[in-house]
Design an enzyme around this catalytic site. Structure first.
Site, PDB file in Angstrom:
ATOM      1  N   ARG A  69       0.822  -1.215   0.000  1.00 40.13           N
ATOM      2  CA  ARG A  69       0.000   0.000   0.000  1.00 40.13           C
ATOM      3  C   ARG A  69       0.853   1.261   0.000  1.00 40.13           C
ATOM      4  O   ARG A  69       0.393   2.333  -0.375  1.00 40.13           O
ATOM      5  CB  ARG A  69      -0.931  -0.020   1.214  1.00 40.13           C
ATOM      6  CG  ARG A  69      -2.148   0.865   1.025  1.00 40.13           C
ATOM      7  CD  ARG A  69      -2.914   1.106   2.317  1.00 40.13           C
ATOM      8  NE  ARG A  69      -3.222  -0.083   3.042  1.00 40.13           N
ATOM      9  CZ  ARG A  69      -2.808  -0.326   4.299  1.00 40.13           C
ATOM     10  NH1 ARG A  69      -2.081   0.548   4.951  1.00 40.13           N
ATOM     11  NH2 ARG A  69      -3.131  -1.439   4.904  1.00 40.13           N
ATOM     12  N   TYR A 123     -14.991  20.912 -12.228  1.00 35.41           N
ATOM     13  CA  TYR A 123     -15.420  19.587 -12.696  1.00 35.41           C
ATOM     14  C   TYR A 123     -16.587  19.125 -11.818  1.00 35.41           C
ATOM     15  O   TYR A 123     -16.515  19.207 -10.586  1.00 35.41           O
ATOM     16  CB  TYR A 123     -14.216  18.660 -12.551  1.00 35.41           C
ATOM     17  CG  TYR A 123     -14.365  17.260 -13.039  1.00 35.41           C
ATOM     18  CD1 TYR A 123     -14.646  16.987 -14.374  1.00 35.41           C
ATOM     19  CD2 TYR A 123     -14.185  16.181 -12.173  1.00 35.41           C
ATOM     20  CE1 TYR A 123     -14.753  15.684 -14.833  1.00 35.41           C
ATOM     21  CE2 TYR A 123     -14.281  14.870 -12.619  1.00 35.41           C
ATOM     22  CZ  TYR A 123     -14.569  14.636 -13.954  1.00 35.41           C
ATOM     23  OH  TYR A 123     -14.660  13.346 -14.392  1.00 35.41           O
ATOM     24  N   ASP A 195      -6.841  22.213  -9.813  1.00 33.75           N
ATOM     25  CA  ASP A 195      -6.964  21.074 -10.723  1.00 33.75           C
ATOM     26  C   ASP A 195      -6.285  21.507 -12.025  1.00 33.75           C
ATOM     27  O   ASP A 195      -6.812  22.332 -12.762  1.00 33.75           O
ATOM     28  CB  ASP A 195      -8.451  20.755 -10.921  1.00 33.75           C
ATOM     29  CG  ASP A 195      -8.684  19.544 -11.817  1.00 33.75           C
ATOM     30  OD1 ASP A 195      -7.819  19.261 -12.671  1.00 33.75           O
ATOM     31  OD2 ASP A 195      -9.741  18.900 -11.678  1.00 33.75           O
ATOM     32  N   LYS A 220      -5.946  11.535 -17.952  1.00 31.21           N
ATOM     33  CA  LYS A 220      -6.022  12.312 -19.185  1.00 31.21           C
ATOM     34  C   LYS A 220      -4.656  12.317 -19.883  1.00 31.21           C
ATOM     35  O   LYS A 220      -4.235  11.303 -20.376  1.00 31.21           O
ATOM     36  CB  LYS A 220      -6.538  13.719 -18.884  1.00 31.21           C
ATOM     37  CG  LYS A 220      -7.790  13.725 -17.978  1.00 31.21           C
ATOM     38  CD  LYS A 220      -9.039  13.196 -18.679  1.00 31.21           C
ATOM     39  CE  LYS A 220     -10.198  12.870 -17.737  1.00 31.21           C
ATOM     40  NZ  LYS A 220     -10.656  13.946 -16.879  1.00 31.21           N
TER      41      LYS A 220
HETATM   42  C1  LIG Z   1     -11.503  13.794 -15.727  1.00 31.89           C
HETATM   43  C2  LIG Z   1     -11.252  14.903 -14.807  1.00 31.89           C
HETATM   44  C3  LIG Z   1     -11.097  14.687 -13.452  1.00 31.89           C
HETATM   45  C4  LIG Z   1     -11.302  13.338 -12.811  1.00 31.89           C
HETATM   46  O1  LIG Z   1     -10.386  12.387 -13.214  1.00 31.89           O
HETATM   47  P1  LIG Z   1     -10.783  10.823 -13.163  1.00 31.89           P
HETATM   48  O2  LIG Z   1      -9.481  10.143 -13.315  1.00 31.89           O
HETATM   49  O3  LIG Z   1     -11.743  10.621 -14.303  1.00 31.89           O
HETATM   50  O4  LIG Z   1     -11.424  10.562 -11.841  1.00 31.89           O
HETATM   51  C5  LIG Z   1     -10.808  15.764 -12.650  1.00 31.89           C
HETATM   52  N1  LIG Z   1     -10.675  16.995 -13.160  1.00 31.89           N
HETATM   53  C6  LIG Z   1     -10.815  17.259 -14.459  1.00 31.89           C
HETATM   54  C7  LIG Z   1     -10.644  18.636 -14.951  1.00 31.89           C
HETATM   55  C8  LIG Z   1     -11.119  16.232 -15.337  1.00 31.89           C
HETATM   56  O5  LIG Z   1     -11.291  16.481 -16.630  1.00 31.89           O
END
Ligand SMILES: *Cc1c(COP(=O)(O)O)cnc(C)c1O
Length: 402
Positions: A69, A123, A195, A220
């Site tokens: 972990r 988001y 973010d 992403k």
């Molecule tokens: C997709 C996304 C997330 C979340 O990511 P996941 O891996 O899908 O949980 C957070 N912030 C933004 C801006 C995103 O596009």
């Protein structure tokens, strides 16, 4: 050879190639040199020679063999590479998704009674976490206009503990005045987090702009191939111990297999983003000329709210943007998207493939009403040939006139 964070003059592309490749993680026992990539260490139990060694391992568990972990060199290499990409950062924790990373960063900083300032363009699952997890815990979220800038000061109360940014904002792409917000937050001892998924550390250096905590949905662009779910939280020295201990308490870690895929993606990040940028900008400019298009919300175009902040603070633009259809409604939008041949229809983005998504916002915004009435479409421009994509969009526009 391996990279070293002592060499501060390395350009981002060089760092992307070298980051996280410590000799202790890539070495072959009994042989000089080693492998290029850290192997995938699948492990839960770590075995010790004797009880004394088992006990000794307890003392400092970060990036030390202890228990699955806490990770293995595969995850540590990725975490260190992400830290190296963010000058001013002390460390990075990995998570099984971007949402898990956001949730942990918020939980690390906030306690009952605190107030959180959350950007209105965040988001949507981030908003849900605030409403459905934080509010019942006695942590209130106040939403603010993404273009508030230094006006954030008026929203700060003596309960305000953190300011959360997302720039550009999800779906509507407003670019925030991050330096104006961080300057005020620093003065007041308020934690800032962002973010940074759209720009990645390659196009926006969050900690370099005085943000305390930078969060990525590595799902992403970092992974980049639509085959991994992952998140990361990178923090400065002041916030790092709290991020680390909170992630441990929640038992958060990504798998070594996923970390290995993310490391593979990371190595080509600069090259991919260069192409995403070039094609997305060309297509956004092409769309702006079309009679069927109302507004194009691409941070590198003056039509995008906060464009001047993008121009001042960012070193590039990635492949995700939105646009509206002029004089058309939901059924025309559906027809347009359904007519596309090279664009997949689906959530997420940041892979090598192009995607299209209908965007509906009226129910999401609370701080500032979303006034664009025209139907919005979000595009992710992938690595296909740009002319093919433009031809595809053109034939979909023709369908609207048939
Ligand atoms: C997709 C996304 C997330 C979340 O990511 P996941 O891996 O899908 O949980 C957070 N912030 C933004 C801006 C995103 O596009």
């Amino acid at each position: 050879m391996t990279g070293g964070s002592d060499d501060d003059n390395r350009k981002p592309e060089t760092r992307l190639s070298e980051a996280g490749r410590k000799a202790e993680w890539t070495g072959i026992p009994g042989q000089p040199g080693g492998v290029v990539n850290p192997p995938v260490w699948r492990a839960s139990t770590i075995l010790y020679d004797d009880v004394a060694h088992l006990r000794a391992a307890r003392t400092d568990q970060h990036q030390k063999w202890f228990y699955g972990r806490k990770g293995t060199p595969t995850q540590w290499a990725l975490a260190d590479a992400l830290t190296e990409m963010e000058p001013g950062a002390e460390g990075t924790m990995l998570f099984p998704s971007g949402v898990a990373a956001i949730a942990c960063a918020l939980m690390a900083v906030l306690k009952p009674g605190d107030e959180l300032l959350m950007v209105d363009s965040a988001y949507d699952p981030t908003r849900s976490f605030c409403e459905k997890m934080l509010r019942p815990l006695g942590i209130d979220t106040v939403y603010y206009d993404p273009l508030v800038g230094a006006g954030i000061e008026d929203l700060i109360t003596d309960r305000t503990r953190a300011i959360f940014m997302e720039s550009p904002g999800s779906l509507t792409m407003e670019v925030q005045d991050v330096p104006a917000i961080t300057a005020i937050a620093r003065d007041r001892g308020i934690v800032t987090m962002i973010d940074n998924t759209w720009a990645t550390p390659l196009f926006f250096q969050a900690l370099g702009h005085d943000v305390d905590i930078s969060i990525l949905a590595c799902t992403k662009y970092i992974c980049g191939h639509s085959d991994v779910m992952m998140g990361s939280v990178t923090a400065n020295a002041a916030l790092w111990p709290k991020i680390q201990s909170t992630a441990w308490m929640f038992g958060q870690m990504s798998s070594p297999d996923d970390a290995s895929l993310a490391l593979r993606g990371l190595r080509t990040l600069a090259l991919r983003l260069k192409q995403h940028q070039e094609s997305a900008l060309a297509i956004a400019q092409w769309l702006a000329q079309r009679p069927e298009v109302g507004t194009v919300l691409h941070p590198a175009l003056p039509s995008c709210p906060g464009y001047e902040h993008w121009q001042r603070d960012f070193s590039g633009a990635s492949g995700l943007f939105s646009f509206s259809l002029r004089n058309d409604g939901d059924s025309e939008r559906t027809l347009f998207i359904d007519s596309l041949r090279h664009f997949g229809i689906g959530y997420s983005w940041g892979g090598y493939e192009s995607l299209a998504l209908p965007v509906d916002l009226h129910s999401i915004r609370t701080a500032k009403k979303w006034t664009v009435q025209e139907p919005l479409i979000r595009l992710h421009i992938g690595l296909e040939n740009c002319e093919d994509l433009i031809e595809d969009l053109e034939q979909a526009f023709r369908k609207l006139h048939e």
